[in-house]
Design a protein around this motif. Structure first.
Motif, short mmCIF file in Angstrom:
data_model
loop_
_atom_site.label_atom_id
_atom_site.label_comp_id
_atom_site.label_asym_id
_atom_site.label_seq_id
_atom_site.Cartn_x
_atom_site.Cartn_y
_atom_site.Cartn_z
N GLY A 29 26.54 19.29 -49.34
CA GLY A 29 25.78 18.62 -50.37
C GLY A 29 25.16 17.32 -49.91
N GLY A 30 25.10 17.09 -48.61
CA GLY A 30 24.49 15.87 -48.07
C GLY A 30 23.04 16.10 -47.66
N THR A 31 22.48 15.02 -47.07
CA THR A 31 21.06 15.07 -46.67
C THR A 31 20.87 14.88 -45.16
N LEU A 32 21.97 14.88 -44.43
CA LEU A 32 21.86 14.67 -42.98
C LEU A 32 21.28 15.92 -42.31
N THR A 33 20.19 15.71 -41.58
CA THR A 33 19.55 16.82 -40.88
C THR A 33 20.30 17.11 -39.58
N TYR A 34 20.67 18.35 -39.41
CA TYR A 34 21.42 18.72 -38.21
C TYR A 34 21.15 20.18 -37.87
N ASP A 35 20.74 20.43 -36.58
CA ASP A 35 20.51 21.79 -36.08
C ASP A 35 21.49 22.00 -34.93
N HIS A 36 22.52 22.77 -35.23
CA HIS A 36 23.58 22.93 -34.24
C HIS A 36 23.08 23.60 -32.96
N MET A 37 22.22 24.60 -33.08
CA MET A 37 21.72 25.30 -31.89
C MET A 37 20.85 24.37 -31.04
N ASP A 38 20.07 23.54 -31.74
CA ASP A 38 19.26 22.58 -30.99
C ASP A 38 20.15 21.60 -30.25
N TRP A 39 21.19 21.12 -30.96
CA TRP A 39 22.12 20.19 -30.30
C TRP A 39 22.82 20.87 -29.13
N LEU A 40 23.20 22.13 -29.34
CA LEU A 40 23.91 22.86 -28.29
C LEU A 40 23.03 23.07 -27.06
N ASN A 41 21.77 23.46 -27.31
CA ASN A 41 20.86 23.68 -26.18
C ASN A 41 20.64 22.39 -25.38
N LYS A 42 20.42 21.31 -26.09
CA LYS A 42 20.21 20.05 -25.38
C LYS A 42 21.47 19.60 -24.67
N ARG A 43 22.63 19.91 -25.33
CA ARG A 43 23.88 19.52 -24.67
C ARG A 43 24.09 20.32 -23.40
N LEU A 44 23.74 21.60 -23.46
CA LEU A 44 23.85 22.42 -22.25
C LEU A 44 22.93 21.91 -21.14
N VAL A 45 21.70 21.54 -21.55
CA VAL A 45 20.77 20.99 -20.56
C VAL A 45 21.33 19.71 -19.97
N PHE A 46 21.90 18.88 -20.87
CA PHE A 46 22.46 17.62 -20.40
C PHE A 46 23.63 17.86 -19.46
N GLU A 47 24.50 18.80 -19.84
CA GLU A 47 25.65 19.09 -19.00
C GLU A 47 25.21 19.64 -17.64
N LYS A 48 24.24 20.55 -17.70
CA LYS A 48 23.73 21.11 -16.43
C LYS A 48 23.11 20.02 -15.57
N PHE A 49 22.32 19.18 -16.20
CA PHE A 49 21.69 18.10 -15.44
C PHE A 49 22.74 17.16 -14.87
N THR A 50 23.75 16.83 -15.71
CA THR A 50 24.80 15.93 -15.24
C THR A 50 25.55 16.53 -14.06
N LYS A 51 25.88 17.82 -14.19
CA LYS A 51 26.61 18.48 -13.12
C LYS A 51 25.78 18.55 -11.84
N GLU A 52 24.53 19.02 -11.97
CA GLU A 52 23.67 19.17 -10.78
C GLU A 52 23.35 17.82 -10.16
N SER A 53 23.05 16.84 -11.01
CA SER A 53 22.69 15.53 -10.47
C SER A 53 23.88 14.87 -9.79
N THR A 54 25.07 15.01 -10.40
CA THR A 54 26.26 14.43 -9.77
C THR A 54 26.54 15.09 -8.43
N SER A 55 26.48 16.44 -8.42
CA SER A 55 26.69 17.15 -7.15
C SER A 55 25.62 16.77 -6.13
#
Length: 678
Positions: free
Chosen positions: A128-154
């Motif tokens: 019943g709130g008004t907070l906009t949230y797209d879980h798949m969008d967050w998940l995709n960006k998080r995956l990109v971030f994780e992949k980038f973090t892993k690859e860049s660190t390596s």
């Protein structure tokens, strides 16, 4: 992404009808709780457990699990109950019983009553709130971030290893370290591009709204991700820049090593097989064909060298490009390589050029020698043919041709000496480079051959000169022979002309004694000229006899010239004697007649003897008779002086004077009848 009224983060755990794996849920919670910063964690968490589609036992288990997964950070747990209410007594009893042990408050609340504890703007539409949230969008960006973090660190670790390895002390250690870790496992450019795209997306969400157009602030994890991404990108750029420099240095070192290797290949070939090829080629050949064969062999050697010289040009250009780059640490080594390469190539090129010039000089020498040999053969063939010219002009022409050939031989021998001396000078200079070996023996053979050819040509030329001298003397004698024969024949012609002139023009006997004496004197001079002509012809014919004996040949024309000369001379002598006799008779006649005719009539004693008149008449008649008689030659032929009219004119003068003498005689016989009329 929402926050409670204490600014603590809200963690939503949606439960479903299917069996929920506590292990997976625990791992998921550990991962999610690792995202916020320590500062955010210190403010605590409000956990919303959505149990509307789950069972109470599952909800209870999840709530109890939060104690282990989220220890002190949980401040409030809101369990959203379903419409079918659980047993209130049971649920209230359980949570109340476990409240002290759990360390956090657990409340049961309906979805529509959740706003009592959390602001509607911090709740999603599900509650019943008004907070906009797209879980798949967050998940995709998080995956990109994780992949980038892993690859860049390596990648950072790999680049750091490579870059740190390049900073080691010795060159050998650097090369070994770089060889082991030279290529990173992922492409740095790709990782950097991914990071920039991710950062751009994260930054863009701060200003753009959701699909509905309502602007919102990014979640804390996204705000936290931005500096992480930026920090990783900065580190990547720094390490990648160092890595590129390492690669550049490595590429330059590799290029330098390749150049050094190619330089040594060129140097080793030129100083090895190339020089050996030249060492085996020392001769100059003994003929044009042999020299041409050596030149062809040398061209093959030059063709092989040209391939290496092309490599030298390419290497020189590469070295020049590296020198222009201005890396001081490699300047000394590059210049040393360039100098070594240039020295060897120029030395080898000089040897090739020297050899080519030597073979060209040898070819020219043998060409001149062959031409000279052919000229000597032609001259010798001309000298071996017996001379049988038709006349003096042909002999002169042959003699001129002989002199021209001899002059051509002299010029050819002079040219051979010049070519030979030039070739000897080049051979003497061969010791200056000598292909690293003693060429005295080989040079001696070449020198002996050149000197032998020149000496042989000199001897052949000397023999031809001796033969030319003999032939020249013989031909000059033949010219003299033909000249004597021609002059002797000319003397015969002159004598014949004198005879003809004597018969045709020497016919006058004079009108008086004085004139006749003058004619007689002229006749004697005329006879002297004829005598000189005859003597000259005799001398020439005697000379032809001597020349024929010297030349051991029979004259082709002197055989009939001498009889002709003698015959004409005898005819001239007979004619001259007849002319003298007539002139002498005419002188006697004119003298006697003029004496009587000039005597004075008062001196009759002068004419005492009448026989003088008779004698004059007899002389006159005799002279008239001789004028009518022809000249008879020894061969029986006859010839008259002048024409009949000429003889009649001469006889008329004599008759007139005889009439005067006869008249004078009559006057003397009648002295008393002496009157002017008489």
């Amino acid at each position: 992404g929402g926050k409670d009224r204490r600014s603590g983060l809200i963690l939503t755990i949606p439960l479903c009808l299917e069996q929920t794996s506590m292990d997976e849920l625990s791992v998921t919670l550990d991962y999610l709780l690792s995202i916020p910063s320590e500062k955010c964690k210190a403010r605590g968490f409000t956990v919303i457990v959505d149990g509307r589609k789950s069972q109470w036992n599952v909800v209870k288990t999840v709530v109890l699990m939060l104690q282990n997964v989220v220890p002190a950070e949980v401040s409030l747990v809101c369990v959203v109950k379903p419409d079918e209410f659980w047993d209130k007594k049971v649920t209230h009893f359980c949570f109340w019983k476990e409240k002290d042990r759990l360390g956090f408050e657990v409340i049961l609340v309906s979805a529509n009553k959740l706003t009592r504890y959390i602001e509607p703007c911090q709740l999603t539409e599900d509650f019943g709130g008004t907070l906009t949230y797209d879980h798949m969008d967050w998940l995709n960006k998080r995956l990109v971030f994780e992949k980038f973090t892993k690859e860049s660190t390596s990648l950072l670790d790999e680049l750091a290893l490579i870059n740190n390895g390049s900073d080691k002390g010795t060159q050998q250690e650097r090369e070994r370290s770089i060889d082991l870790n030279f290529l990173p496992s992922v492409d740095p450019e790709t990782v950097l591009q991914t990071g920039h795209e991710l950062l751009s997306e994260l930054q863009q969400r701060r200003f753009n709204g959701s699909d509905g157009g309502v602007s919102w602030s990014p979640m804390d994890d996204e705000l936290l991700a931005q500096p992480q991404v930026m920090k990783l990108l900065d580190s990547l750029r720094e390490q990648y820049t160092r890595y590129q420099e390492v690669c550049r240095q490595r590429s330059k070192r590799t290029q330098l090593e390749e150049i050094q290797q190619k330089v040594m290949q060129v140097v080793n070939w030129l100083e090895g097989p190339g020089s050996e090829q030249l060492r085996t080629q020392w001769g100059i050949g003994d003929s044009i064909r042999a020299s041409q064969a050596l030149q062809q062999k040398h061209e093959e050697i030059e063709s092989q060298h040209s391939e290496w010289f092309a490599v030298y040009v390419e290497l020189n250009q590469q070295i020049a490009a590296l020198l222009n780059a201005g890396d001081e640490e490699d300047l000394v080594e590059l210049k040393a390589l360039q100098q070594q390469l240039s020295d060897v190539c120029y030395r080898q090129a000089s040897q090739l050029e020297f050899r080519q010039n030597l073979l060209q000089a040898a070819l020219e020498f043998h060409s001149v020698a062959q031409d000279l040999s052919q000229q000597l053969d032609g001259l010798l063939g001309m000298l071996c043919v017996d001379v049988a010219p038709a006349d003096g002009a042909s002999i002169q022409q042959t003699l001129k041709l002989l002199e021209e050939k001899l002059k051509s031989v002299d010029l050819g021998l002079q040219g051979l000496r010049e070519k030979g001396q030039s070739l000897l000078d080049q051979i003497s200079n061969q010791a200056s480079w000598a292909y690293g070996k003693d060429v005295t023996i080989e040079n001696k053979e070449n020198v002996d051959h050149i000197q032998g050819v020149m000496e042989d040509m000199q001897l052949r030329k000397q023999r031809c000169e001796d033969m030319v001298d003999v032939r020249r003397l013989k031909m000059l004698q033949m010219v003299q022979l033909f000249k004597c024969e021609e002059d002797a024949a000319q003397a015969v012609e002159w004598l014949s002309e004198l005879l003809d002139a004597l018969l045709k023009t020497h016919i006058r006997l004079g009108d008086d004694a004085q004139e006749t004496k003058v004619l007689l004197e002229k006749h004697r001079k005329f006879v002297d000229v004829a005598q000189s002509t005859y003597d000259y012809g005799r001398q020439l014919l005697q000379a032809t006899v001597v020349l024929c004996q010297s030349l051991r040949c029979t004259s082709r024309s002197s055989g009939d010239t001498l009889p002709r000369l003698n015959r004409v001379w005898k005819q001239f002598t007979v004619t001259s004697e007849e002319r003298v006799h007539r002139l002498e008779t005419a002188v006697a006649f004119h003298s006697s007649a003029e004496k009587i005719l000039q005597e004075c009539p008062e001196q009759p004693e002068a004419f005492n003897e009448m026989e003088q008149f008779d004698e004059i008449e007899a002389v006159g008649k005799s002279l008239l008779d001789r004028l009518t008689v022809p000249v008879v030659y020894p061969d029986g032929s006859e010839q008259y002086f002048g024409s009949p009219s000429d003889m009649a004119s001469a006889a008329e003068h004599i008759r007139e004077k005889m009439k005067l003498v006869s008249l004078k005689k009559q006057q003397l016989r009648q002295p008393e009848a002496s009157t002017p009329e008489s």
